[in-house]
Motif scaffolding. Structure first.
Motif, mmCIF file in Angstrom:
data_model
loop_
_atom_site.group_PDB
_atom_site.id
_atom_site.type_symbol
_atom_site.label_atom_id
_atom_site.label_comp_id
_atom_site.label_asym_id
_atom_site.label_seq_id
_atom_site.Cartn_x
_atom_site.Cartn_y
_atom_site.Cartn_z
ATOM 1 N N MET A 1 0.840 -1.180 0.000
ATOM 2 C CA MET A 1 0.000 0.000 0.000
ATOM 3 C C MET A 1 0.887 1.245 0.000
ATOM 4 S SD MET A 1 -2.901 -0.953 2.895
ATOM 5 C CE MET A 1 -4.000 0.374 2.518
ATOM 6 N N THR A 2 0.425 2.267 -0.660
ATOM 7 C CA THR A 2 1.160 3.527 -0.655
ATOM 8 C C THR A 2 0.887 4.269 0.644
ATOM 9 O OG1 THR A 2 -0.644 4.821 -1.600
ATOM 10 C CG2 THR A 2 0.884 3.727 -3.167
ATOM 11 N N ILE A 3 1.689 5.279 0.908
ATOM 12 C CA ILE A 3 1.491 6.070 2.119
ATOM 13 C C ILE A 3 0.137 6.779 2.081
ATOM 14 C CG2 ILE A 3 2.637 8.180 1.318
ATOM 15 C CD1 ILE A 3 3.897 8.304 4.195
ATOM 16 N N GLY A 4 -0.304 7.159 0.894
ATOM 17 C CA GLY A 4 -1.609 7.794 0.743
ATOM 18 C C GLY A 4 -2.747 6.858 1.118
ATOM 19 N N GLU A 5 -2.630 5.609 0.684
ATOM 20 C CA GLU A 5 -3.656 4.615 1.004
ATOM 21 C C GLU A 5 -3.685 4.318 2.499
ATOM 22 O OE1 GLU A 5 -3.623 2.067 -3.189
ATOM 23 O OE2 GLU A 5 -2.136 1.626 -1.638
ATOM 24 N N VAL A 6 -2.511 4.199 3.104
ATOM 25 C CA VAL A 6 -2.434 3.937 4.547
ATOM 26 C C VAL A 6 -2.951 5.145 5.319
ATOM 27 C CG1 VAL A 6 -0.855 3.474 6.471
ATOM 28 C CG2 VAL A 6 -0.564 2.282 4.299
ATOM 29 N N SER A 7 -2.608 6.321 4.835
ATOM 30 C CA SER A 7 -3.082 7.560 5.453
ATOM 31 C C SER A 7 -4.606 7.597 5.484
ATOM 32 C CB SER A 7 -2.533 8.757 4.670
ATOM 33 O OG SER A 7 -3.076 9.954 5.126
ATOM 34 N N GLU A 8 -5.209 7.270 4.374
ATOM 35 C CA GLU A 8 -6.671 7.261 4.281
ATOM 36 C C GLU A 8 -7.283 6.149 5.134
ATOM 37 O OE1 GLU A 8 -10.005 6.581 0.833
ATOM 38 O OE2 GLU A 8 -8.222 7.765 0.310
ATOM 39 N N LYS A 9 -6.703 4.970 5.076
ATOM 40 C CA LYS A 9 -7.238 3.818 5.806
ATOM 41 C C LYS A 9 -7.248 4.051 7.314
ATOM 42 C CE LYS A 9 -6.678 -1.144 6.494
ATOM 43 N NZ LYS A 9 -6.041 -2.379 6.050
ATOM 44 N N TYR A 10 -6.175 4.646 7.838
ATOM 45 C CA TYR A 10 -6.049 4.807 9.290
ATOM 46 C C TYR A 10 -6.312 6.234 9.767
ATOM 47 C CZ TYR A 10 -4.197 0.124 9.102
ATOM 48 O OH TYR A 10 -4.062 -1.228 8.882
ATOM 49 N N ASN A 11 -6.723 7.098 8.829
ATOM 50 C CA ASN A 11 -7.046 8.482 9.154
ATOM 51 C C ASN A 11 -5.880 9.180 9.865
ATOM 52 O OD1 ASN A 11 -8.721 10.734 9.079
ATOM 53 N ND2 ASN A 11 -9.581 10.293 11.101
ATOM 54 N N LEU A 12 -4.702 8.996 9.313
ATOM 55 C CA LEU A 12 -3.495 9.668 9.785
ATOM 56 C C LEU A 12 -2.869 10.359 8.579
ATOM 57 C CD1 LEU A 12 -1.903 6.770 11.877
ATOM 58 C CD2 LEU A 12 -2.862 8.881 12.814
ATOM 59 N N SER A 13 -2.326 11.541 8.787
ATOM 60 C CA SER A 13 -1.712 12.233 7.657
ATOM 61 C C SER A 13 -0.427 11.514 7.230
ATOM 62 C CB SER A 13 -1.396 13.681 8.031
ATOM 63 O OG SER A 13 -0.309 13.735 8.934
ATOM 64 N N ALA A 14 -0.052 11.716 5.987
ATOM 65 C CA ALA A 14 1.195 11.147 5.484
ATOM 66 C C ALA A 14 2.375 11.684 6.294
ATOM 67 C CB ALA A 14 1.359 11.456 3.999
ATOM 68 N N LYS A 33 11.822 -0.182 -5.300
ATOM 69 C CA LYS A 33 13.140 0.137 -5.856
ATOM 70 C C LYS A 33 13.332 1.637 -6.044
ATOM 71 C CE LYS A 33 14.019 -4.258 -8.056
ATOM 72 N NZ LYS A 33 14.356 -4.963 -9.287
ATOM 73 N N ASN A 34 12.247 2.354 -6.305
ATOM 74 C CA ASN A 34 12.345 3.798 -6.517
ATOM 75 C C ASN A 34 12.317 4.590 -5.202
ATOM 76 O OD1 ASN A 34 9.669 3.534 -5.804
ATOM 77 N ND2 ASN A 34 8.837 4.283 -7.746
ATOM 78 N N GLY A 35 12.289 3.892 -4.064
ATOM 79 C CA GLY A 35 12.355 4.554 -2.760
ATOM 80 C C GLY A 35 11.012 4.878 -2.131
ATOM 81 N N ILE A 36 9.927 4.629 -2.853
ATOM 82 C CA ILE A 36 8.594 4.926 -2.330
ATOM 83 C C ILE A 36 8.203 3.865 -1.308
ATOM 84 C CG2 ILE A 36 6.135 5.085 -2.941
ATOM 85 C CD1 ILE A 36 7.004 6.313 -5.589
ATOM 86 N N ARG A 37 7.627 4.334 -0.188
ATOM 87 C CA ARG A 37 7.188 3.401 0.853
ATOM 88 C C ARG A 37 6.135 2.451 0.295
ATOM 89 N NH1 ARG A 37 8.379 8.138 3.289
ATOM 90 N NH2 ARG A 37 9.526 8.055 5.267
ATOM 91 N N ASP A 38 6.259 1.189 0.699
ATOM 92 C CA ASP A 38 5.335 0.149 0.261
ATOM 93 C C ASP A 38 4.878 -0.610 1.508
ATOM 94 O OD1 ASP A 38 3.864 -1.603 -1.268
ATOM 95 O OD2 ASP A 38 5.590 -2.820 -1.862
ATOM 96 N N TYR A 39 3.838 -0.089 2.153
ATOM 97 C CA TYR A 39 3.350 -0.665 3.401
ATOM 98 C C TYR A 39 2.814 -2.066 3.162
ATOM 99 C CZ TYR A 39 3.682 3.877 5.712
ATOM 100 O OH TYR A 39 4.148 5.044 6.258
ATOM 101 N N ASP A 40 3.383 -3.020 3.869
ATOM 102 C CA ASP A 40 2.891 -4.391 3.805
ATOM 103 C C ASP A 40 1.963 -4.625 5.003
ATOM 104 O OD1 ASP A 40 4.704 -4.533 5.922
ATOM 105 O OD2 ASP A 40 6.069 -5.901 4.908
ATOM 106 N N GLU A 41 1.474 -5.837 5.123
ATOM 107 C CA GLU A 41 0.531 -6.158 6.205
ATOM 108 C C GLU A 41 1.151 -5.903 7.584
ATOM 109 O OE1 GLU A 41 -2.032 -9.955 7.908
ATOM 110 O OE2 GLU A 41 -1.354 -9.980 5.828
#
Length: 118
Positions: A1-14, A33-41
């Motif tokens: 999940m992207t930081i945006g998706e996690v932000s929305e899911k848990y109602n926390l800002s990026a 690989k490009n450095g973007i956070r990839d939130y796993d379970e």
């Protein structure tokens, strides 16, 4: 999940999620690989745990220590238990204080309600 998706899911800002990771409140989040956070379970479980504990008033310092200890190769379960039981005692004391405050408010509401009925 992207930081945006996690932000929305848990109602926390990026920004909050980045801050939590930077100070060690949640373990380092895997990256693409490009450095973007990839939130796993597992990362999401940490976010959910920390959000719950922070909402309950658990101290940041205690949570950081908990996360650090949990990430070590040889987990010190005795210390983890100490942290959790200490925080539980603090939460129970806080709950008792809040219960007493609610009783006082209920009493005032009752008195003012009677005055309004006159």
């Amino acid at each position: 999940m992207t930081i945006g998706e996690v932000s929305e899911k848990y109602n926390l800002s990026a920004d909050t999620l980045r801050y939590y990771e930077r100070i060690g409140l949640i373990p380092r989040v895997p990256r693409k690989k490009n450095g973007i956070r990839d939130y796993d379970e597992k990362s999401c479980q940490w976010v959910e745990f920390v959000k719950c504990m922070r909402a309950a008033g658990v101290q940041i310092e205690a949570l950081i220590e908990f996360v650090e200890l949990k990430q070590k190769e040889n987990v010190n379960y005795e210390r983890l238990m100490e942290i959790l039981t200490d925080q539980r005692k603090k939460l129970i004391a806080k709950k008792e204080y809040l219960d007493e405050t609610i009783k006082r408010l209920d009493y005032k509401i009752e008195i003012f309600g009677k005055k309004l009925q006159k």
